[in-house]
Design a protein around this motif. Structure first.
Motif, PDB file in Angstrom:
ATOM      1  N   PHE A 131       0.816  -1.169   0.098  1.00 14.37           N
ATOM      2  CA  PHE A 131      -0.114  -0.157  -0.060  1.00 14.37           C
ATOM      3  C   PHE A 131       1.016   1.304  -0.096  1.00 14.37           C
ATOM      4  N   VAL A 132       1.943   1.189   0.492  1.00 13.57           N
ATOM      5  CA  VAL A 132       2.951   2.393   0.334  1.00 13.57           C
ATOM      6  C   VAL A 132       3.284   2.825  -0.939  1.00 13.57           C
ATOM      7  N   LEU A 133       3.289   1.744  -1.809  1.00 10.21           N
ATOM      8  CA  LEU A 133       3.478   1.928  -3.484  1.00 10.21           C
ATOM      9  C   LEU A 133       2.401   2.770  -3.757  1.00 10.21           C
ATOM     10  N   SER A 134       0.988   2.296  -3.506  1.00  8.85           N
ATOM     11  CA  SER A 134      -0.233   2.902  -3.842  1.00  8.85           C
ATOM     12  C   SER A 134      -0.186   4.604  -3.494  1.00  8.85           C
ATOM     13  N   TYR A 135       0.576   4.771  -2.435  1.00  6.48           N
ATOM     14  CA  TYR A 135       0.570   6.019  -1.888  1.00  6.48           C
ATOM     15  C   TYR A 135       1.494   6.810  -2.757  1.00  6.48           C
ATOM     16  N   PHE A 136       2.716   6.292  -3.025  1.00  6.71           N
ATOM     17  CA  PHE A 136       3.572   6.913  -3.854  1.00  6.71           C
ATOM     18  C   PHE A 136       2.869   7.283  -5.154  1.00  6.71           C
ATOM     19  N   ALA A 137       2.238   6.338  -5.917  1.00  3.28           N
ATOM     20  CA  ALA A 137       1.496   6.590  -6.971  1.00  3.28           C
ATOM     21  C   ALA A 137       0.626   7.545  -7.178  1.00  3.28           C
ATOM     22  N   PHE A 138      -0.311   7.794  -5.855  1.00  2.00           N
ATOM     23  CA  PHE A 138      -1.096   8.899  -5.773  1.00  2.00           C
ATOM     24  C   PHE A 138      -0.400  10.129  -5.633  1.00  2.00           C
ATOM     25  N   LYS A 139       0.637  10.379  -5.112  1.00  2.00           N
ATOM     26  CA  LYS A 139       1.531  11.252  -5.000  1.00  2.00           C
ATOM     27  C   LYS A 139       2.215  11.632  -6.273  1.00  2.00           C
ATOM     28  N   GLY A 140       2.064  10.832  -7.450  1.00  2.00           N
ATOM     29  CA  GLY A 140       2.758  11.407  -8.711  1.00  2.00           C
ATOM     30  C   GLY A 140       4.216  10.482  -8.790  1.00  2.00           C
ATOM     31  N   LYS A 141       4.303   9.740  -7.918  1.00  2.00           N
ATOM     32  CA  LYS A 141       5.812   9.279  -7.894  1.00  2.00           C
ATOM     33  C   LYS A 141       5.724   7.801  -8.601  1.00  2.00           C
ATOM     34  N   VAL A 142       4.905   7.689  -9.475  1.00  2.00           N
ATOM     35  CA  VAL A 142       4.790   6.410 -10.441  1.00  2.00           C
ATOM     36  C   VAL A 142       5.889   5.605 -10.576  1.00  2.00           C
ATOM     37  N   GLN A 143       6.928   6.196 -10.993  1.00  2.00           N
ATOM     38  CA  GLN A 143       8.197   5.545 -11.357  1.00  2.00           C
ATOM     39  C   GLN A 143       8.703   4.752 -10.352  1.00  2.00           C
ATOM     40  N   LYS A 144       8.671   5.387  -8.954  1.00  2.00           N
ATOM     41  CA  LYS A 144       9.246   4.876  -7.746  1.00  2.00           C
ATOM     42  C   LYS A 144       8.545   3.557  -7.450  1.00  2.00           C
ATOM     43  N   ALA A 145       7.166   3.521  -7.751  1.00  2.00           N
ATOM     44  CA  ALA A 145       6.373   2.506  -7.496  1.00  2.00           C
ATOM     45  C   ALA A 145       6.578   1.322  -8.266  1.00  2.00           C
ATOM     46  N   ILE A 146       6.895   1.531  -9.564  1.00  2.00           N
ATOM     47  CA  ILE A 146       7.084   0.319 -10.755  1.00  2.00           C
ATOM     48  C   ILE A 146       8.424  -0.178 -10.722  1.00  2.00           C
ATOM     49  N   GLN A 147       9.322   0.708 -10.173  1.00  2.00           N
ATOM     50  CA  GLN A 147      10.820   0.282 -10.077  1.00  2.00           C
ATOM     51  C   GLN A 147      11.013  -0.502  -8.863  1.00  2.00           C
ATOM     52  N   ASP A 148      10.168  -0.531  -7.947  1.00  2.00           N
ATOM     53  CA  ASP A 148      10.362  -1.491  -6.648  1.00  2.00           C
ATOM     54  C   ASP A 148      10.447  -2.806  -6.968  1.00  2.00           C
ATOM     55  N   GLU A 149      11.496  -3.285  -6.385  1.00  2.00           N
ATOM     56  CA  GLU A 149      11.933  -4.962  -6.796  1.00  2.00           C
ATOM     57  C   GLU A 149      10.878  -5.731  -6.732  1.00  2.00           C
ATOM     58  N   GLU A 150      10.454  -5.806  -5.379  1.00  2.00           N
ATOM     59  CA  GLU A 150       9.345  -6.498  -5.078  1.00  2.00           C
ATOM     60  C   GLU A 150       7.984  -6.572  -5.845  1.00  2.00           C
ATOM     61  N   PHE A 151       7.802  -5.282  -6.294  1.00  2.00           N
ATOM     62  CA  PHE A 151       6.650  -4.963  -7.070  1.00  2.00           C
ATOM     63  C   PHE A 151       6.724  -5.838  -8.763  1.00  2.00           C
ATOM     64  N   LYS A 152       7.949  -5.521  -9.092  1.00  2.00           N
ATOM     65  CA  LYS A 152       8.335  -6.232 -10.290  1.00  2.00           C
ATOM     66  C   LYS A 152       8.416  -7.735 -10.391  1.00  2.00           C
ATOM     67  N   LEU A 153       8.917  -8.190  -9.315  1.00  2.00           N
ATOM     68  CA  LEU A 153       8.837  -9.670  -8.911  1.00  2.00           C
ATOM     69  C   LEU A 153       7.546 -10.096  -9.017  1.00  2.00           C
ATOM     70  N   TYR A 154       6.544  -9.390  -8.054  1.00  2.00           N
ATOM     71  CA  TYR A 154       5.326  -9.988  -7.842  1.00  2.00           C
ATOM     72  C   TYR A 154       4.238  -9.666  -9.261  1.00  2.00           C
ATOM     73  N   PHE A 155       4.538  -8.675 -10.036  1.00  2.00           N
ATOM     74  CA  PHE A 155       4.255  -8.756 -11.384  1.00  2.00           C
ATOM     75  C   PHE A 155       4.545  -9.810 -12.302  1.00  2.00           C
ATOM     76  N   LYS A 156       5.930 -10.114 -12.288  1.00  2.00           N
ATOM     77  CA  LYS A 156       6.477 -11.317 -13.134  1.00  2.00           C
ATOM     78  C   LYS A 156       5.826 -12.539 -12.707  1.00  2.00           C
ATOM     79  N   PHE A 157       5.585 -12.928 -11.336  1.00  2.00           N
ATOM     80  CA  PHE A 157       5.282 -14.165 -10.739  1.00  2.00           C
ATOM     81  C   PHE A 157       3.791 -14.397 -11.314  1.00  2.00           C
ATOM     82  N   ILE A 158       2.950 -13.145 -11.177  1.00  2.00           N
ATOM     83  CA  ILE A 158       1.567 -13.094 -11.746  1.00  2.00           C
ATOM     84  C   ILE A 158       1.528 -13.578 -13.229  1.00  2.00           C
ATOM     85  N   ALA A 159       2.321 -13.093 -14.010  1.00  2.00           N
ATOM     86  CA  ALA A 159       2.266 -12.909 -15.425  1.00  2.00           C
ATOM     87  C   ALA A 159       2.700 -14.416 -16.026  1.00  2.00           C
ATOM     88  N   ILE A 160       3.866 -14.983 -15.547  1.00  2.00           N
ATOM     89  CA  ILE A 160       4.425 -16.246 -15.759  1.00  2.00           C
ATOM     90  C   ILE A 160       3.323 -17.314 -15.435  1.00  2.00           C
TER      91      ILE A 160
END
Length: 497
Positions: free
Chosen positions: A254-283
């Motif tokens: 949820f911290v990443l959601s907060y960053f995204a709402f504050k306009g820091k989208v790049q910080k959210a999508i570059q988070d290592e855990e988020f990227k692995l989370y997304f990759k796991f789901i996709a694969i």
């Protein structure tokens, strides 16, 4: 240092006040739908409020200091007190007459496990169903986090409670003051819930079903108002895609959601855990969808509506839905994945141990712990070749201290040991191997659907009473990430120092 028992009971009284207030909210829903249990729900709320008020009044003269030990006690016993009082609406309305069954249902609610003993959910009064969903929503972000936003009014600091409620490896804070952190998290949580309710209502769900499913999606719980769960809407792909979107968001930090709402989208999508989370789901989705699509012999296992197997969209949607439901530990069901193939049964059992992101409402081990374990494992190969080299584990381009790595290793070992012991105890109740390991993994990971006799199209009604208490214990330690509860069983914790 002696324990400050007064502040412990004072805080437990505050939690009971919260619980009683939410019960009265369910009373209003019961009154609105005239379901015949308004008085019983009202009495449940009043009794809980009185108990909380008495606890606070008798302990009003207490020291305004709380150390770590008291924080752990309040969190652990707070969840138990919430579950005990939360069982009252089920018992007094006779929706679940047995207290053991009612406690199991309530603990499953607060821990956002979503396992149920109800055989006919649709016959349960609407006020009780709303209360059932509310237990998910309260437990999702943590009743403790909610309460620490109010603590400044009582002159009590809340950092110890936040540390005990969210003991994961991430130390990110939205604001230096912990109460402001709690408020921001709850604002995002509430906003997502409202948004999903609106979208589901517009897409054809009744408002009652929409708000209940939203409460249970954002908490990654899995209780549904329908016997067939989300499979009831297998003929409405839009509804299922909306739930998919919010399951994904609920399983994200949820911290990443907060960053995204504050306009820091790049910080959210570059988070290592988020990227692995997304990759796991996709694969994982590609793997499951491909098997469903190309295996024409797979039996259509939809509960409420026939699925057209072989169609790409249907295969993709049901694969994505079930992968997300298990990874995020939401536990909603659109199909019986245990009927797909033996490979997929083992596959879904394996991802029960994955979990969503740290800082989300999901259960399980959490993606970030797997990430750090994998990184540390690869570094061990390098350390073998270069024993004198200093090779720290890095996360988001920052070196992680050895203490955090050891904590994660200890957590993983303890988690697997708890799973093994959990399955062994279930087997003592003459539960078969497949069902026992499924129950242990599902309860500990707060997933909901298990395997065998307790798979996605079955419920937990056949679980013996003692096994229900054991499952409730596993749900609790899984929700509070093991250490918070298990530390209470160590002798040194209770020694006055």
């Amino acid at each position: 240092m002696k324990l400050n028992y007064k502040i412990i009971f004072h805080f437990l009284g505050l939690l009971l006040l919260f619980n009683g207030g939410f019960m009265l909210l369910s009373t209003l829903v019961s009154l609105m739908y005239e379901d015949g249990v308004t008085f019983q729900l009202f009495i449940s709320g009043i009794l809980t409020l009185i108990a909380g008020l008495l606890a606070m009044v008798f302990t009003r003269k207490h020291k305004k200091e709380m150390n770590k030990r008291e924080g752990y006690i309040v969190v652990s016993f707070g969840w138990i007190i919430m579950a005990l009082s939360g069982a009252l609406p089920y018992v007094l309305t006779e929706s679940i007459p047995s207290f053991t069954n009612a406690f199991f249902e309530t603990m499953s609610g607060y821990t956002t496990t979503g396992a149920t003993i109800l055989n006919d959910i649709e016959s349960v009064p609407k006020g009780v169903l709303f209360w059932r969903s509310l237990t998910h929503w309260i437990g999702g972000m943590g009743i403790i986090v909610l309460a620490i936003a109010i603590l400044p009014l009582l002159g009590i600091g809340g950092m110890q409670l936040f540390a005990a409620e969210a003991p994961g490896p991430s130390a990110d804070k939205l604001h230096p003051r912990i109460t402001d952190t709690a408020k921001r998290l709850w604002l995002i949580y509430f906003g997502y819930t409202a948004a999903e309710t609106l979208l589901l209502s517009v897409s054809g769900m009744s408002f009652f079903d929409a708000i209940n499913h939203s409460l249970c999606t954002l908490s990654t719980g899995g209780f549904s108002t329908k016997n067939a769960s989300v499979a009831h809407w297998n003929g409405d792909p839009i509804i299922q895609y909306i739930i998919i979107l919010f399951m994904f968001l609920a399983g994200t930090n949820f911290v990443l959601s907060y960053f995204a709402f504050k306009g820091k989208v790049q910080k959210a999508i570059q988070d290592e855990e988020f990227k692995l989370y997304f990759k796991f789901i996709a694969i994982f989705t590609i793997i499951v969808a491909a098997i469903i699509y190309f295996r024409a012999d797979i039996t259509a296992s939809s509960i409420a509506h026939p699925m057209i197997w072989g169609e790409a969209e249907s295969a993709f949607r049901h694969a994505l839905f079930q992968v997300l439901a298990i990874i995020t530990t939401t536990g909603f069901v659109t199909a019986d994945y245990t009927m797909w193939t033996p490979f997929l049964v083992v596959f879904f059992f394996g991802i029960m141990f994955l979990g969503g992101s740290a800082g989300s409402t999901s259960g399980g081990v959490k993606v970030v712990r797997h990430l750090i374990l994998i990184k540390n494992g690869f570094l061990e190969f390098k350390r073998t070749l270069h024993p004198n080299a200093i090779l720290p584990v890095r996360y988001n381009k920052r070196a992680i201290s050895g203490d955090i790595v050891f904590n994660i290793l200890g957590f993983f070992i303890l988690y697997m040991l708890s799973f093994i012991i959990g399955a062994l105890v279930f087997s003592m109740f003459e539960i078969d191997f497949k069902s026992a390991i499924g129950l242990a993994a599902s309860s500990l990971g707060n997933v909901g659907p298990a395997l065998g006799d307790f798979g996605p199209v079955n419920n937990y009604a056949a679980l013996p009473p003692l096994a229900q208490w054991w499952a409730s214990f596993l749900m609790l330690i899984g929700r509070l990430e093991l250490f918070t509860v298990l530390i209470l069983f160590t002798p040194f914790f209770w020694r006055n120092r």
